[in-house]
Design an enzyme around this catalytic site. Structure first.
Site: not given
Length: 201
Positions: A24, A53, A129, A132, A158-160
């Protein structure tokens, strides 16, 4: 991460265990955080293909650096530009695969005009941004909607993502999974990657 040494350590720790890594790039403008620079990737040895990304405004400013760093794929946020076609053309002309990322509030139909040129669409399962965060459950509906719209598209989430929810995300229709905390907060990186892989279709 904004620490090149930390990035090098993370890339080395998954080397040979995953086909792709995503890095990222953040500008403290589109998202309230900063990261390493694209140019830092040139000096880091790794075995995986690198997807960058771009969580930045004016993503077209970063494409040349991505090409110079040997990046395979460039993903930019739909929300960061009005010239989506120009950015896509710039990425593909530079010999890289192009992807568009969508923040949780963006309707997936916006990618429809670009599907022929896209290698992937990345759906954010969290507010972009920070690593976690908890997975936003409505992301599952976005995956299903996008899968109906584009049956053959490579859809990444993407994410979590955790060991507990990755199977459900896979079953909703996702092909790719960007996982950070669940891997790097574990003492046995190899074992957790193997466990994650077992849970997906």
């Amino acid at each position: 991460t904004s620490d090149v040494a930390e990035l090098r350590f993370k890339l080395e720790s998954v080397s040979g265990l995953v086909e792709w890594v995503q890095v990222d790039i953040m500008d403290n403008d589109f998202v309230p955080n900063t990261s390493v620079a694209v140019s830092d990737l040139k000096d880091i040895a790794h075995q995986s293909k690198v997807s960058v990304h771009l969580m930045v405004k004016q993503p077209q400013r970063y494409i040349d650096d991505c090409q110079a760093a040997g990046v395979t794929s460039v993903i930019f946020h739909y929300e960061t530009t009005d010239d989506h076609q120009q950015v896509l053309d710039q990425i593909t002309k530079a010999g890289m695969e192009a992807g568009i990322a969508l923040s949780p509030e963006t309707n997936v139909v916006v990618v429809q005009p670009f599907l022929k040129q896209l290698k992937s669409v990345v759906l954010l399962g969290v507010t972009p941004g920070f690593s976690g965060q908890r997975f936003i459950p409505e992301t599952l509906d976005h995956i299903k909607e996008l899968r109906k719209l584009a049956p053959d598209l490579f859809i990444t989430v993407d994410g979590g993502i955790t060991l507990e929810n990755i199977a459900g995300i896979s079953n909703a229709g996702a092909n790719g999974f960007v996982v950070s905390n669940a891997i790097f907060k574990n003492n046995d990186v190899k074992k957790v990657i193997e466990e994650l892989k077992k849970k997906v279709n």
